[in-house]
Design an enzyme around this catalytic site. Structure first.
Site, PDB file in Angstrom:
ATOM      1  N   LYS A  71       0.855  -1.191   0.000  1.00 42.60           N
ATOM      2  CA  LYS A  71       0.000   0.000   0.000  1.00 42.60           C
ATOM      3  C   LYS A  71       0.887   1.235   0.000  1.00 42.60           C
ATOM      4  CE  LYS A  71      -2.459   1.339   3.616  1.00 42.60           C
ATOM      5  NZ  LYS A  71      -3.520   1.317   4.649  1.00 42.60           N
ATOM      6  N   ASP A 164     -19.201  13.779  19.116  1.00 41.33           N
ATOM      7  CA  ASP A 164     -18.251  14.530  18.295  1.00 41.33           C
ATOM      8  C   ASP A 164     -18.489  16.012  18.530  1.00 41.33           C
ATOM      9  OD1 ASP A 164     -17.030  15.847  15.828  1.00 41.33           O
ATOM     10  OD2 ASP A 164     -16.583  13.761  15.371  1.00 41.33           O
ATOM     11  N   VAL A 165     -17.431  16.811  18.381  1.00 43.60           N
ATOM     12  CA  VAL A 165     -17.577  18.259  18.531  1.00 43.60           C
ATOM     13  C   VAL A 165     -18.314  18.873  17.349  1.00 43.60           C
ATOM     14  CG1 VAL A 165     -15.544  18.502  19.996  1.00 43.60           C
ATOM     15  CG2 VAL A 165     -15.290  18.632  17.508  1.00 43.60           C
ATOM     16  N   ALA A 224      -5.033   7.007  17.156  1.00 40.95           N
ATOM     17  CA  ALA A 224      -3.610   7.371  17.162  1.00 40.95           C
ATOM     18  C   ALA A 224      -2.861   6.626  16.062  1.00 40.95           C
ATOM     19  CB  ALA A 224      -2.990   7.050  18.519  1.00 40.95           C
ATOM     20  N   ASP A 225      -2.260   7.394  15.153  1.00 42.01           N
ATOM     21  CA  ASP A 225      -1.487   6.792  14.067  1.00 42.01           C
ATOM     22  C   ASP A 225      -0.203   7.578  13.804  1.00 42.01           C
ATOM     23  OD1 ASP A 225      -2.536   9.072  12.972  1.00 42.01           O
ATOM     24  OD2 ASP A 225      -3.381   8.112  11.195  1.00 42.01           O
ATOM     25  N   SER A 296      -4.707  -0.146  18.315  1.00 45.77           N
ATOM     26  CA  SER A 296      -4.536  -0.560  16.921  1.00 45.77           C
ATOM     27  C   SER A 296      -3.870   0.542  16.114  1.00 45.77           C
ATOM     28  CB  SER A 296      -5.893  -0.888  16.298  1.00 45.77           C
ATOM     29  OG  SER A 296      -5.783  -1.124  14.909  1.00 45.77           O
TER      30      SER A 296
END
EC number: 1.4.1.1
Length: 328
Positions: A71, A164-165, A224-225, A296
């Site tokens: 990818k 959500d905001v 988180a990535d 994850s």
């Protein structure tokens, strides 16, 4: 032989979620048993364009089938405003491991969303209470949709709370799922007191506290990535049962990256990798467990497993566009 071209709609149409969840579980197992190769994700930084490229190659052998591919994905935050393009775009090259022939070129962005949801479903199946019926999600962006679509395959979800905001994003989410679930807007705490919670935000300061969770909530920390991102309070990570997808990736850019690098959280606080659980080398949820957390980051083996499902389904149903890429 011809190569199959599959666009976003083709990938969506040819990804039966139940099959994808099974394939992602196979990928976790193959990685744990050494039947996979997954070189570290490589980066090309382009500060002059405020962006970067990332390459994610992998091979896996599930026994009945094997798969290989790469990818190629970017992150260019200025794209929406400056070029009317998405921040993140991905392309998946799916190849025959025996001959290396490129079987398919497919949209990697839709593929990523699908396999991310499926990964959360695998973890949920092993770590959530068996009778879970409620699902909460913090963050109502595109990733939130496949979280519910996948998790509802492994648990009988009835009630959904989305927080959500962005009120418009919440309204769109509620409208999308209202025919299938009892879905409503709610606070982070209301979402967190569901049986299952998925967090899919890009924040760097934790927004979910320990008080926001019920005693038995299973949390899929999916947002988180990158270094610095952090959605859950450290207390949650330290007190709960903590399961990760890959040590190198999660300590670098997963939910645990911040407390790990400042020494708040250590290897002793990590209970298992998901591959150990799906292969039976470590326990999933036990009667003694309260809050459980799955960190994850997304693995390249998930992409090739997902590409396998998409390609086989599209090939069987004559979907996509065949073209002579190599002229062989």
């Amino acid at each position: 032989m011809e190569t199959l071209l599959l666009n976003k709609d083709d990938v969506d149409e040819n990804t039966p979620m139940a099959e994808l969840i099974s394939a992602i579980e196979d990928a976790f197992a193959a990685y744990e048993t050494g039947d996979a190769q997954m070189p570290a994700k490589s980066y090309i930084d382009l500060p002059q364009y405020n962006g970067d490229f990332r390459s994610m190659p992998a091979y896996m052998d599930a026994g009945d089938w094997d798969a290989a591919g790469i990818k190629w994905v970017n992150v260019h935050p200025d794209n929406p405003e400056d070029h009317d393009l998405p921040t993140v775009m991905g392309t998946m090259v799916y190849s025959d491991p025996e001959t290396a022939f490129p079987l398919a070129l497919m949209d990697g962005t839709e593929l990523t969303m699908k396999r991310t949801g499926a990964a959360a479903a695998v973890a949920t199946d092993h770590l959530a209470v068996e009778d879970a019926t409620s699902f909460g999600v913090v963050g109502a962006g595109v990733q939130a949709y496949t979280q519910l679509e996948a998790i509802s395959e492994v648990r009988d979800i009835e009630e959904v709370v989305v927080s959500d905001v962005n009120d418009d994003a919440v309204a769109e989410y509620v409208d999308h799922f209202s025919a299938r679930f009892d879905v409503r807007a709610g606070s982070i705490s209301e979402a967190g007191h569901c049986d299952i919670l998925s967090t899919v935000t890009p924040v760097e300061d934790p927004i979910v506290s320990a008080d926001d969770l019920a005693d038995h909530t299973h949390v899929n920390a999916m947002g988180a990535d990158a270094e610095g991102k952090h959605e859950l309070a450290d207390e949650i990570l330290l007190a709960g049962k903590l399961v990760i997808d890959d040590h190198a990736q999660t300590t670098h850019s997963g939910e645990i990256n911040v407390p790990y690098h400042d020494g708040t959280l250590t290897d002793d606080d990590i209970d298992a990798e998901i591959g150990q659980i799906v292969t039976g080398k470590a326990d999933g949820r036990t009667d003694d467990d309260g809050v459980t957390v799955f960190d994850s980051t997304g693995l390249a083996i998930q992409d090739v497993a997902a590409a396998h499902v998409v390609y086989e389904h599209a090939d069987d149903h004559d979907n996509g566009y065949e073209f002579d890429l190599l002229g062989v």
